[in-house]
Motif scaffolding. Sequence first.
Motif, mmCIF file in Angstrom:
data_model
loop_
_atom_site.group_PDB
_atom_site.id
_atom_site.type_symbol
_atom_site.label_atom_id
_atom_site.label_comp_id
_atom_site.label_asym_id
_atom_site.label_seq_id
_atom_site.Cartn_x
_atom_site.Cartn_y
_atom_site.Cartn_z
ATOM 1 N N LEU A 133 1.555 -1.116 0.190
ATOM 2 C CA LEU A 133 0.085 0.045 0.055
ATOM 3 C C LEU A 133 0.866 0.858 -0.021
ATOM 4 O O LEU A 133 1.242 2.206 -0.573
ATOM 5 C CB LEU A 133 -1.096 -0.271 1.165
ATOM 6 N N ARG A 134 1.884 0.905 1.172
ATOM 7 C CA ARG A 134 2.978 2.330 1.544
ATOM 8 C C ARG A 134 3.713 2.910 -0.283
ATOM 9 O O ARG A 134 3.416 3.547 -0.803
ATOM 10 C CB ARG A 134 3.957 2.230 2.397
ATOM 11 N N TYR A 135 3.833 2.022 -0.957
ATOM 12 C CA TYR A 135 4.795 1.903 -1.956
ATOM 13 C C TYR A 135 4.385 1.914 -3.701
ATOM 14 O O TYR A 135 4.383 3.104 -4.191
ATOM 15 C CB TYR A 135 5.808 0.060 -1.901
ATOM 16 N N THR A 136 2.848 2.101 -3.438
ATOM 17 C CA THR A 136 2.225 1.905 -4.700
ATOM 18 C C THR A 136 0.648 3.386 -4.158
ATOM 19 O O THR A 136 1.279 3.922 -5.369
ATOM 20 C CB THR A 136 1.156 0.646 -4.891
ATOM 21 N N SER A 137 0.653 3.476 -3.244
ATOM 22 C CA SER A 137 -0.369 4.444 -2.970
ATOM 23 C C SER A 137 -1.423 5.123 -4.650
ATOM 24 O O SER A 137 -0.385 6.085 -4.819
ATOM 25 C CB SER A 137 0.826 5.606 -2.761
ATOM 26 N N PRO A 138 -1.924 3.572 -4.601
ATOM 27 C CA PRO A 138 -2.476 4.007 -6.171
ATOM 28 C C PRO A 138 -3.552 5.468 -5.791
ATOM 29 O O PRO A 138 -3.846 6.482 -6.750
ATOM 30 C CB PRO A 138 -3.562 2.896 -5.945
ATOM 31 N N ALA A 139 -4.081 5.881 -4.692
ATOM 32 C CA ALA A 139 -4.822 6.607 -4.521
ATOM 33 C C ALA A 139 -3.708 8.068 -4.527
ATOM 34 O O ALA A 139 -3.245 8.759 -3.505
ATOM 35 C CB ALA A 139 -5.482 7.190 -3.835
ATOM 36 N N VAL A 157 -2.573 17.333 -0.826
ATOM 37 C CA VAL A 157 -1.505 16.444 -0.654
ATOM 38 C C VAL A 157 -1.802 15.037 -1.744
ATOM 39 O O VAL A 157 -2.193 14.912 -1.859
ATOM 40 C CB VAL A 157 -2.266 16.039 0.911
ATOM 41 N N TRP A 158 -0.238 15.382 -1.664
ATOM 42 C CA TRP A 158 0.273 14.102 -2.668
ATOM 43 C C TRP A 158 0.336 12.880 -1.275
ATOM 44 O O TRP A 158 1.330 12.536 -1.286
ATOM 45 C CB TRP A 158 1.317 14.506 -3.502
ATOM 46 N N LEU A 159 0.256 12.000 -1.412
ATOM 47 C CA LEU A 159 0.171 10.624 -0.622
ATOM 48 C C LEU A 159 0.992 9.728 -1.015
ATOM 49 O O LEU A 159 2.044 9.406 -0.441
ATOM 50 C CB LEU A 159 -1.214 10.161 -0.216
ATOM 51 N N GLY A 160 1.321 9.932 -2.512
ATOM 52 C CA GLY A 160 2.095 9.021 -3.045
ATOM 53 C C GLY A 160 4.089 9.731 -2.286
ATOM 54 O O GLY A 160 4.965 9.032 -1.836
ATOM 55 N N ALA A 161 3.479 11.215 -2.185
ATOM 56 C CA ALA A 161 5.236 11.209 -2.603
ATOM 57 C C ALA A 161 5.355 11.491 -0.402
ATOM 58 O O ALA A 161 6.957 10.987 -0.275
ATOM 59 C CB ALA A 161 4.882 13.398 -2.766
ATOM 60 N N ALA A 162 3.804 11.716 -0.029
ATOM 61 C CA ALA A 162 4.486 11.588 1.397
ATOM 62 C C ALA A 162 5.092 9.901 2.121
ATOM 63 O O ALA A 162 5.676 9.994 2.904
ATOM 64 C CB ALA A 162 3.204 12.085 2.118
#
Lengths: 371, 77
Positions: free
Chosen positions: A251-257, A283-288
Amino acid sequence: MRVPSAAGPVRWWPIPGRGGFWAVTRYADVAAVLADHTRFTSTGGVMLNMLGRAEPARDQQFAASDPPRHGLVRGPLQRRMTARAVRRHEDAIRAHVRGTLAPLADEFDLAEVTAGLPAAFLGPLMGIPPADWPALRRLVAMSVAEDDPDVTLPAGPEATLERGHRELFAYLLGLLLEHRRHPRGDLVDLLAALPLRPGAVVANCYSLLLGGGAALPHVPTATVAELLRSGRYADWAARPDRLGGAVEEALRYTSPAGHFMRLATRDTTVGGVPVAAGDAVVVWLGAANRDEAVFTDPHRLDPLRHPNRHLAFGDGRHYCLGAAMARLTLRVFFEELFARYPVLHLAGDVERVRSAWLGGVKRMPVAGRPR
Amino acid sequence: MRTRAELESAISQLWSEKLAVHPVGLYDNFFALGGDSLLAADLLMDIYERLGVEVDAGVLFLKPTIAELVDDVLAAE
Ligand code: HEM
């Protein structure tokens, strides 16, 4: 007019004709924005495609409401969506997953397989027949990835978004009427029994369908893509006992949303940068989730990562309603995939989705011999 | 069974209430007059409950004019 700043963790991005937004990418700043619904409201819409427009579902759809209104609708739904409550669907989900893996040839498109996953729980949760999912899936894609050439209509992304949205609403209105005639005791019936106008019931069904249908398939696909690229698929497949942590890491690595939006309710600051009342903050979840200040070696997919307080499901009051269901479905899918295919190879090019919101893989030919 | 004229006037009245627009033309587009998806859902339920007529949601959302709705209702009856 603000001047876009070239550097810094909180940057202003102008969008011609629609104002612009503050892009927030550091973990601490993202968590702070999501935690504070009094300074950052969801009532102006929560996805960038709503930037600069009035959100018609404002205060009607719980995803586009702030507390206390938000809790009036979310509360009753949430009791049906806890880890404990969703566990009773595990057997049905497993049967569905086995059913999609069983007929596969030695070569198949993994993205096509995972695209079918939401049908496993949309039936039990909303009474959506699995046979409806292939058509719905396309409408969901039109609504969240309107720029992707696979779904963009000749009239353009804007028209695609509108068409997908209208068709989903029409479908869900039909589903609501069907539930009125034959109640099933599911989430649609629950919403229909709340003191909401019909349009609000349908708008909340829309959140459930989009939330449930859009992001989830991309977690296993993008994870397997990385495992195959780095040659670690067989390691993961051999250790089903590690799946609990592995799902969190996937989930962390892919952060699709990819992002969520808020509007500032007053003049304030984010990460020390002044933000004016009314400004959009994204807010950019994948970046965070790849912030080096929080995650060591953040670009590495590590099933043993601990602690792993990722933000893939957001944070605060709007924390993903479907998180437990998503975790359950992902665990079951990985268990079944790994049990059936101890070894898998890439058999063609991996094609990524084109979207400002959805991060993921839409085609991924793989080959493997089922055990 | 209702005539076309009766249906047109009954539906256009409900439509006017929802949109606070008066009068509504037979070929006006619901969304162009300021309707949104939530209002369209409310309208369909109103037509169903107050007129006892079930309009196809696809027609309302994709061909949102009174003329199309009435055609659809008459065809279904
Ligand atoms: C891996 C899959 C999923 C991911 C990455 C994901 C991500 C998210 C995120 C980041 C939010 C927060 C939105 C915000 O702060 O405005 C959210 C909210 C939500 N999600 Fe999910 N989601 C997933 C699966 C699901 C599933 C399976 C369902 C339903 C069955 C679902 C339903 C919802 C709903 C209804 C909300 C709105 C909650 C609220 O505003 O209170 N999601 N999701």
